[in-house]
Design a protein around this motif. Structure first.
Motif, mmCIF file in Angstrom:
data_model
loop_
_atom_site.group_PDB
_atom_site.id
_atom_site.type_symbol
_atom_site.label_atom_id
_atom_site.label_comp_id
_atom_site.label_asym_id
_atom_site.label_seq_id
_atom_site.Cartn_x
_atom_site.Cartn_y
_atom_site.Cartn_z
ATOM 1 N N ALA A 1 -10.767 -10.093 4.010
ATOM 2 C CA ALA A 1 -11.342 -8.833 3.364
ATOM 3 C C ALA A 1 -11.930 -7.752 3.703
ATOM 4 N N SER A 2 -12.406 -7.745 5.079
ATOM 5 C CA SER A 2 -13.143 -6.295 5.666
ATOM 6 C C SER A 2 -11.837 -5.817 6.787
ATOM 7 N N SER A 3 -10.777 -6.960 7.098
ATOM 8 C CA SER A 3 -9.815 -6.279 7.666
ATOM 9 C C SER A 3 -9.011 -5.668 7.052
ATOM 10 N N THR A 4 -8.911 -6.320 5.671
ATOM 11 C CA THR A 4 -7.479 -5.458 4.754
ATOM 12 C C THR A 4 -8.024 -4.325 4.068
ATOM 13 N N ASN A 5 -9.335 -4.148 4.357
ATOM 14 C CA ASN A 5 -9.690 -2.934 3.552
ATOM 15 C C ASN A 5 -10.265 -1.469 4.454
ATOM 16 N N PRO B 1 -8.019 -0.378 -0.419
ATOM 17 C CA PRO B 1 -8.705 -0.665 -0.953
ATOM 18 C C PRO B 1 -8.305 -2.478 -1.507
ATOM 19 N N CYS B 2 -9.312 -3.664 -1.434
ATOM 20 C CA CYS B 2 -9.532 -4.451 -1.291
ATOM 21 C C CYS B 2 -10.591 -5.256 -2.220
ATOM 22 N N LEU B 3 -10.516 -5.857 -3.726
ATOM 23 C CA LEU B 3 -11.462 -6.600 -3.815
ATOM 24 C C LEU B 3 -11.022 -6.917 -4.728
ATOM 25 N N SER B 4 -12.083 -8.176 -5.565
ATOM 26 C CA SER B 4 -11.863 -9.294 -6.556
ATOM 27 C C SER B 4 -13.367 -8.962 -7.459
ATOM 28 N N PRO B 5 -12.738 -8.867 -8.802
ATOM 29 C CA PRO B 5 -14.035 -8.758 -9.815
ATOM 30 C C PRO B 5 -14.497 -9.902 -9.713
ATOM 31 N N PHE B 6 -14.620 -11.477 -9.363
ATOM 32 C CA PHE B 6 -14.648 -12.541 -8.916
ATOM 33 C C PHE B 6 -16.431 -11.809 -8.275
ATOM 34 N N MET B 7 -16.533 -10.950 -7.409
ATOM 35 C CA MET B 7 -17.543 -11.860 -6.621
ATOM 36 C C MET B 7 -18.784 -9.680 -7.171
ATOM 37 N N PHE B 8 -17.988 -10.213 -8.505
ATOM 38 C CA PHE B 8 -19.554 -8.717 -8.964
ATOM 39 C C PHE B 8 -20.206 -9.900 -9.472
ATOM 40 N N SER C 1 1.113 -1.361 0.487
ATOM 41 C CA SER C 1 -0.156 0.244 0.205
ATOM 42 C C SER C 1 1.304 0.983 -0.314
ATOM 43 N N GLY C 2 2.148 1.077 0.269
ATOM 44 C CA GLY C 2 2.726 2.375 0.384
ATOM 45 C C GLY C 2 3.075 2.840 -1.751
ATOM 46 N N GLU C 3 3.135 1.560 -2.258
ATOM 47 C CA GLU C 3 3.402 1.618 -3.910
ATOM 48 C C GLU C 3 2.178 1.790 -4.322
ATOM 49 N N PHE C 4 1.029 1.714 -4.459
ATOM 50 C CA PHE C 4 -0.221 1.286 -5.387
ATOM 51 C C PHE C 4 -1.186 1.910 -4.222
ATOM 52 N N GLY C 5 -2.074 1.734 -5.482
ATOM 53 C CA GLY C 5 -3.680 2.312 -4.893
ATOM 54 C C GLY C 5 -4.658 0.871 -4.340
ATOM 55 N N ALA C 6 -4.631 0.076 -4.442
ATOM 56 C CA ALA C 6 -5.420 -1.116 -4.003
ATOM 57 C C ALA C 6 -4.425 -2.214 -4.571
#
Length: 608
Positions: A438-442, A446-453, A336-341
């Motif tokens: 996921a709720s902890s890491t959020n 931001p963290c997510l998976s496209p497969f839960m769309f 998270s120090g380098e990326f946004g999600a």
């Protein structure tokens, strides 16, 4: 945002309810070392939001005409093309439509909380799996909502839930609407909840998996539908988070994830964790190099300190193994120090018929799922020591989980058994296990998976059983749309493409793979898995932590907060045995540490 606290008063109890809200903010400062980033205060409800550790999120938007407000936790996408960050537009959409319709227009990993000044109600909308966790706690003057069960527990005295605690200690997860506290309950998935006058007024589903018509997609139609949905989701994620990083391991799901991004014309950096010589790391590094993608490798932590456990507590509420999460937290803090999600492949396994081997040879038949077999083989399969609970209160774990599975699948027994397995897997394991992580890491970033769309999950659930069996659907999809990735070996040595007469020789490693799976099960039944781990050069975290005086003070059986729940003498014996290098129940020990840390933190916050 990372988290929130909302308090809705009973009629004529506003003063007392507001006091609970202030107590909650003090508890947040004590437990989370965090003050709210934004807040709104109305006589019919108070709300506070907390930004993530990377500083993102945390704003509450207000409509100037009606005085209504909205806060969002997690990451959401609207069908009209806007997404997280456009909460003002989303609030306007809500004011023009109804909450059920709004739920159907959303995708992602989220909890929405709306304060409707017109009706003096608070409305909560949860994502379709309930992975972004939201909890409720009633109290004398109203009801409180939060993404943190520990924060709600700290609002007042509480009693431990004996069923939830046994589930957690034995399996590492908690099921149905339970938390470790009797007073705190989780809100369910794909639902709209209305709260007013200090109580929940109504609850209604906006989406049901049973409505997707299982077995309705076959062959190329199913493969094309899944690919199109996955690439569209990747495009939407990239539009919101241009500087994101994708998981890439040696397995199928992260490979399909990266293939979807590449198919959308997005070249994301990739990340993998594990020992340098592990199959995951070797395959990930080599595949990323072949694709011309940057690959970041995180090695396992050799030392885990009590301070690191304490840093994980406000993220997990103590309802996830702090020892395990310490490694996860370090990886995400670094990235998270380098990326946004952070983008992962969770839920991709649904396309591969996950756990369907338990249905063989009757895969796809329309008959009730064998709940006892599933409970015994998947939910009550880990070794555990039940002696720490009084004999009269111990769960029969297999019988208990069979009941949970049957309740979860009520009304679905006329569907194919594969669909019943999918539904139980999504509603139980993914909502509570994946959702807790996921709720902890959020709360870090931001963290997510496209497969839960919903647009991606539905084609998986609609596909014919035999197309998904043995990962055939994803292998065919990779072969059609990403042949370079399909041809590249998986972690067990065989390629990700379908088997043909031209390439059958490349699947010879399958024999060794299945042989090792059988051997691993045998070793597990003989109690040999821990012995193998003990022979590794890296010392187990449990033995490292026992040398910390604070851990020794925490785990004095006669003084522990868990004493109200356990057999003190049995717990003392369990803890004494846990000093031994060949102790069998290291995971259970870590969960006991986790919950005891939470209980003591909650107790300290109430004494302020």
């Amino acid at each position: 945002m990372g988290n929130f606290l909302v308090v809705i008063p009973k009629r004529d109890e506003a003063i007392e309810a507001e006091r609970e809200f202030r107590n909650g903010l003090r508890a947040a400062r004590e437990i989370r070392s965090q003050s709210p980033s934004d807040s709104v205060e109305r006589e019919w409800g108070w709300a506070a939001s907390f930004s993530r550790q990377n500083g993102s999120g945390g704003k509450i938007v207000t409509d100037p005409e009606t005085g209504s407000w909205l806060l969002s936790c997690g990451t959401w996408f609207h069908t009209d093309g806007y997404a997280s960050g456009a909460e003002a537009q989303l609030l306007r959409r809500y004011l023009l439509t109804d909450s059920l319709r709004l739920g159907l227009e959303l995708e992602g990993f989220f909890v929405l909380v709306i304060g409707d000044a017109r009706t003096r109600e608070v409305i909560v909308i949860t994502d379709i799996i309930g992975s972004c966790h939201c909890f409720q706690r009633p109290f004398a003057s109203g009801i409180a909502l939060s993404g943190s069960s520990l924060l709600l527990a700290a609002l007042g005295e509480n009693r431990l839930d004996r069923v939830a605690c046994q589930e957690f200690f034995y399996t590492g997860n908690i099921y149905e609407d339970r938390t470790c506290y009797q007073e705190v309950r989780k809100l369910g998935p794909a639902s709209v909840f209305h709260f007013a006058d200090g109580k929940k007024k109504s609850e209604e589903k906006y989406w049901r998996s049973a409505d997707v018509e299982p077995e309705s997609l076959s062959g190329e139609r199913a493969i094309d539908a899944l690919w199109d949905a996955a690439t569209r989701a990747a495009s939407r994620i990239h539009a919101l988070h241009e500087n994101s990083v994708c998981d890439l391991t040696g397995g199928y799901d992260s490979r399909v994830l990266v293939a979807g991004f590449l198919g959308a014309g997005v070249r994301c950096p990739t990340a993998v964790s594990g020992p340098p010589d592990s199959a995951d790391v070797r395959i990930s590094s080599a595949l990323a190099k072949t694709l011309g993608l940057r690959n970041l490798h995180s090695e396992p932590m050799e030392q885990i300190s009590f301070d690191q456990l304490q840093a994980c507590l406000p993220l997990t509420d103590g309802e996830y193994d702090l020892v395990n999460y310490a490694q996860i937290r370090e990886i995400h803090k670094s990235l998270s120090g380098e990326f946004g999600a952070s983008i992962n492949g969770s839920f991709g396994e649904v396309a591969r018929g996950y756990w369907w081997e338990l249905l063989f040879p009757g895969i796809g038949q329309r008959r009730p799922l064998d709940a006892h077999k599933l409970a015994q083989r998947r939910y009550a399969a880990q070794p555990f020591d039940a002696s720490i609970f009084p004999a009269s209160e111990r769960l029969n774990l297999a019988g208990h989980f069979a009941g949970v599975i049957e309740r979860t699948n009520t009304g679905l027994t006329h569907f194919p058994n594969t669909f019943q397995m999918d539904h139980a897997y999504l509603t139980m394991r993914m909502q509570r296990w994946q959702g807790r992580i996921a709720s902890s890491t959020n709360q870090i970033w931001p963290c997510l998976s496209p497969f839960m769309f919903r647009s991606v999950l539905e084609p998986m659930l609609k596909a014919r059983s035999m197309l998904r069996w043995r990962s055939l659907m994803v292998r065919k999809m990779l072969a059609k749309f990403s042949p370079q990735m399909a041809n590249f070996p998986l972690e067990h040595g065989f390629p990700a493409e379908p088997t043909t007469w031209k390439n059958f020789y490349r699947f010879l490693p399958l024999a060794a793979y299945f042989g090792e799976k059988v051997a691993k099960k045998v070793r597990g039944k003989l109690g040999l898995i821990r012995t193998e781990h003990a022979n590794n050069r890296i010392e187990e975290p449990r033995l490292q932590l026992w040398r910390d005086e604070r851990v020794r003070e925490l785990l004095v059986a006669q003084k522990m907060k868990l004493g109200t729940l356990t057999d003190t003498k049995a717990l003392e014996s369990f803890l004494r045995r846990s000093h031994e290098a060949n102790f069998t129940y290291g995971d259970q020990w870590a969960r006991i540490v986790s919950l005891e840390c939470a209980l003591q933190a909650g107790d300290r916050s109430r004494k302020i």
